[in-house]
Design a protein around this motif. Structure first.
Motif, PDB file in Angstrom:
ATOM      1  N   PHE A 161       0.944  -1.309   0.362  1.00 42.16           N
ATOM      2  CA  PHE A 161       0.085   0.364   0.066  1.00 42.16           C
ATOM      3  C   PHE A 161       1.276   1.192  -0.030  1.00 42.16           C
ATOM      4  O   PHE A 161       0.261   2.464   0.012  1.00 42.16           O
ATOM      5  CB  PHE A 161      -1.278  -0.356   1.308  1.00 42.16           C
ATOM      6  CG  PHE A 161      -0.363   0.136   2.525  1.00 42.16           C
ATOM      7  CD1 PHE A 161      -0.258   1.460   2.902  1.00 42.16           C
ATOM      8  CD2 PHE A 161       0.376  -0.658   3.347  1.00 42.16           C
ATOM      9  CE1 PHE A 161      -0.373   1.960   4.052  1.00 42.16           C
ATOM     10  CE2 PHE A 161       0.639  -0.471   4.266  1.00 42.16           C
ATOM     11  CZ  PHE A 161       0.842   0.760   4.738  1.00 42.16           C
ATOM     12  N   THR A 162       2.092   0.952   1.127  1.00 42.76           N
ATOM     13  CA  THR A 162       2.655   2.276   0.125  1.00 42.76           C
ATOM     14  C   THR A 162       3.356   3.249  -1.120  1.00 42.76           C
ATOM     15  O   THR A 162       3.726   3.735  -0.915  1.00 42.76           O
ATOM     16  CB  THR A 162       3.857   2.222   1.220  1.00 42.76           C
ATOM     17  OG1 THR A 162       5.259   1.459   0.414  1.00 42.76           O
ATOM     18  CG2 THR A 162       4.026   1.916   2.955  1.00 42.76           C
ATOM     19  N   LEU A 163       2.940   2.386  -1.954  1.00 43.07           N
ATOM     20  CA  LEU A 163       3.137   2.322  -3.427  1.00 43.07           C
ATOM     21  C   LEU A 163       2.321   4.034  -3.692  1.00 43.07           C
ATOM     22  O   LEU A 163       2.099   4.638  -4.027  1.00 43.07           O
ATOM     23  CB  LEU A 163       2.749   1.961  -4.859  1.00 43.07           C
ATOM     24  CG  LEU A 163       3.471   0.814  -4.583  1.00 43.07           C
ATOM     25  CD1 LEU A 163       3.363  -0.625  -5.595  1.00 43.07           C
ATOM     26  CD2 LEU A 163       5.732   1.391  -4.832  1.00 43.07           C
ATOM     27  N   ALA A 164       1.053   3.891  -2.574  1.00 42.02           N
ATOM     28  CA  ALA A 164       0.282   5.430  -2.906  1.00 42.02           C
ATOM     29  C   ALA A 164       0.424   6.262  -2.358  1.00 42.02           C
ATOM     30  O   ALA A 164       0.000   7.246  -1.507  1.00 42.02           O
ATOM     31  CB  ALA A 164      -1.362   5.266  -2.404  1.00 42.02           C
ATOM     32  N   ALA A 165       2.210   6.456  -1.495  1.00 45.65           N
ATOM     33  CA  ALA A 165       2.522   7.162  -0.686  1.00 45.65           C
ATOM     34  C   ALA A 165       2.180   8.896  -1.121  1.00 45.65           C
ATOM     35  O   ALA A 165       2.085   8.337  -2.906  1.00 45.65           O
ATOM     36  CB  ALA A 165       3.804   7.185  -0.485  1.00 45.65           C
ATOM     37  N   ASP A 166       1.977   9.922  -0.332  1.00 45.26           N
ATOM     38  CA  ASP A 166       1.698  11.322  -0.886  1.00 45.26           C
ATOM     39  C   ASP A 166       2.741  11.730   0.080  1.00 45.26           C
ATOM     40  O   ASP A 166       2.062  11.882   1.495  1.00 45.26           O
ATOM     41  CB  ASP A 166       0.774  11.749  -0.933  1.00 45.26           C
ATOM     42  CG  ASP A 166       0.073  13.459  -1.510  1.00 45.26           C
ATOM     43  OD1 ASP A 166       1.477  13.830  -1.654  1.00 45.26           O
ATOM     44  OD2 ASP A 166      -0.710  14.275  -1.343  1.00 45.26           O
ATOM     45  N   THR A 167       4.109  13.373  -0.506  1.00 40.51           N
ATOM     46  CA  THR A 167       4.643  13.698   0.289  1.00 40.51           C
ATOM     47  C   THR A 167       4.491  14.770  -0.227  1.00 40.51           C
ATOM     48  O   THR A 167       5.826  14.941   0.572  1.00 40.51           O
ATOM     49  CB  THR A 167       5.797  12.560  -0.254  1.00 40.51           C
ATOM     50  OG1 THR A 167       6.399  13.218  -1.591  1.00 40.51           O
ATOM     51  CG2 THR A 167       6.319  11.567   0.261  1.00 40.51           C
ATOM     52  N   THR A 168       3.505  14.595  -0.809  1.00 38.59           N
ATOM     53  CA  THR A 168       3.603  16.774  -0.619  1.00 38.59           C
ATOM     54  C   THR A 168       3.461  17.830   0.177  1.00 38.59           C
ATOM     55  O   THR A 168       3.637  18.521  -0.233  1.00 38.59           O
ATOM     56  CB  THR A 168       2.385  16.647  -1.791  1.00 38.59           C
ATOM     57  OG1 THR A 168       1.779  16.737  -1.697  1.00 38.59           O
ATOM     58  CG2 THR A 168       3.021  16.331  -3.758  1.00 38.59           C
ATOM     59  N   GLY A 169       2.736  17.198   1.599  1.00 38.97           N
ATOM     60  CA  GLY A 169       2.354  18.033   2.170  1.00 38.97           C
ATOM     61  C   GLY A 169       3.360  18.425   3.731  1.00 38.97           C
ATOM     62  O   GLY A 169       2.790  18.579   4.770  1.00 38.97           O
ATOM     63  N   GLY A 170       4.504  17.597   3.006  1.00 44.61           N
ATOM     64  CA  GLY A 170       5.769  17.210   5.015  1.00 44.61           C
ATOM     65  C   GLY A 170       6.727  15.912   4.688  1.00 44.61           C
ATOM     66  O   GLY A 170       6.646  15.259   3.322  1.00 44.61           O
ATOM     67  N   ASN A 171       7.033  15.526   5.476  1.00 43.32           N
ATOM     68  CA  ASN A 171       7.615  14.866   5.592  1.00 43.32           C
ATOM     69  C   ASN A 171       7.141  13.221   6.271  1.00 43.32           C
ATOM     70  O   ASN A 171       7.572  12.189   6.100  1.00 43.32           O
ATOM     71  CB  ASN A 171       9.216  14.815   6.149  1.00 43.32           C
ATOM     72  CG  ASN A 171       9.364  16.227   5.705  1.00 43.32           C
ATOM     73  OD1 ASN A 171      10.054  16.322   4.626  1.00 43.32           O
ATOM     74  ND2 ASN A 171      10.374  17.530   7.264  1.00 43.32           N
ATOM     75  N   ARG A 172       6.073  13.556   5.876  1.00 44.59           N
ATOM     76  CA  ARG A 172       5.454  12.087   6.735  1.00 44.59           C
ATOM     77  C   ARG A 172       4.556  11.848   5.790  1.00 44.59           C
ATOM     78  O   ARG A 172       3.372  13.064   5.678  1.00 44.59           O
ATOM     79  CB  ARG A 172       4.681  12.946   8.024  1.00 44.59           C
ATOM     80  CG  ARG A 172       4.181  10.865   8.673  1.00 44.59           C
ATOM     81  CD  ARG A 172       3.423  11.143  10.084  1.00 44.59           C
ATOM     82  NE  ARG A 172       3.191  10.165  10.352  1.00 44.59           N
ATOM     83  CZ  ARG A 172       2.130   9.831  11.095  1.00 44.59           C
ATOM     84  NH1 ARG A 172       1.096  10.074  10.680  1.00 44.59           N
ATOM     85  NH2 ARG A 172       1.557   7.812  10.951  1.00 44.59           N
ATOM     86  N   PRO A 173       4.690  11.004   5.155  1.00 41.05           N
ATOM     87  CA  PRO A 173       3.759  10.707   4.081  1.00 41.05           C
ATOM     88  C   PRO A 173       2.781   9.962   4.467  1.00 41.05           C
ATOM     89  O   PRO A 173       2.033   8.911   5.377  1.00 41.05           O
ATOM     90  CB  PRO A 173       4.385   8.765   3.756  1.00 41.05           C
ATOM     91  CG  PRO A 173       5.642   9.185   4.480  1.00 41.05           C
ATOM     92  CD  PRO A 173       5.570   9.380   5.269  1.00 41.05           C
ATOM     93  N   SER A 174       1.935  10.143   3.650  1.00 40.96           N
ATOM     94  CA  SER A 174      -0.011   9.759   3.490  1.00 40.96           C
ATOM     95  C   SER A 174      -0.153   9.172   2.781  1.00 40.96           C
ATOM     96  O   SER A 174      -0.265   8.663   1.223  1.00 40.96           O
ATOM     97  CB  SER A 174      -0.243  10.944   3.241  1.00 40.96           C
ATOM     98  OG  SER A 174      -1.887  11.292   3.977  1.00 40.96           O
TER      99      SER A 174
END
Length: 146
Positions: free
Chosen positions: A79-92
């Motif tokens: 599921f980590t392939l869907a990571a969004d890192t645009t909002g900071g240093n902790r992936p969403s």
């Protein structure tokens, strides 16, 4: 759906100290269902993976598919392939499908892969897995099917 494909000479998945999936030469396929994905995206992704010409022919050109060379598939949910890192240093990971839907689409992907290809091994959905691989090339290709 998202996949990260790695051409390998060997790969295996270990859970709790036990090897649960293992292949020789072939493709390690990390796969992730995203919100809004359906069986259609899974089918398109599988078709692309099986036909992707990333294995060498006699001339050393990447001109053969995993089906052409009789390689294995090791399919691992990630599921980590869907990571969004645009909002900071902790992936969403809010773009990933909810676990129940992710499992359903992963299981269906594996079922259809086994129907279309003779050598398919898997990881374990939602498990703490240790993935061992020897990347051949290295060849690593991201795929996204909308």
């Amino acid at each position: 759906m998202i996949a990260l494909i790695q051409r390998v000479t060997e790969a295996r998945v270990v859970v709790g100290g036990n090897t649960i999936g293992q292949i020789g030469a072939g493709l390690l396929v990390f796969v992730c269902a995203e919100q809004g994905d359906s069986e259609l995206q899974g089918d398109k992704l599988l078709s692309k993976i099986l036909k992707l010409r990333i294995f060498s022919d006699e001339a050393g050109k990447m001109n053969r598919s995993v089906q052409d060379v009789g390689g294995g598939l090791l399919v691992v949910s990630q599921f980590t392939l869907a990571a969004d890192t645009t909002g900071g240093n902790r992936p969403s990971f809010t773009n990933a499908a909810v676990p129940e839907e992710g499992r359903r689409l992963y299981d269906l992907f594996v079922e259809r892969a086994r129907a279309a290809h003779p050598i398919v091994q898997t990881g374990q959905f939602a498990a703490d897995m240790k993935v061992h691989l020897v990347n051949d090339g290295p060849v690593t290709i991201p795929l996204r099917i909308a």
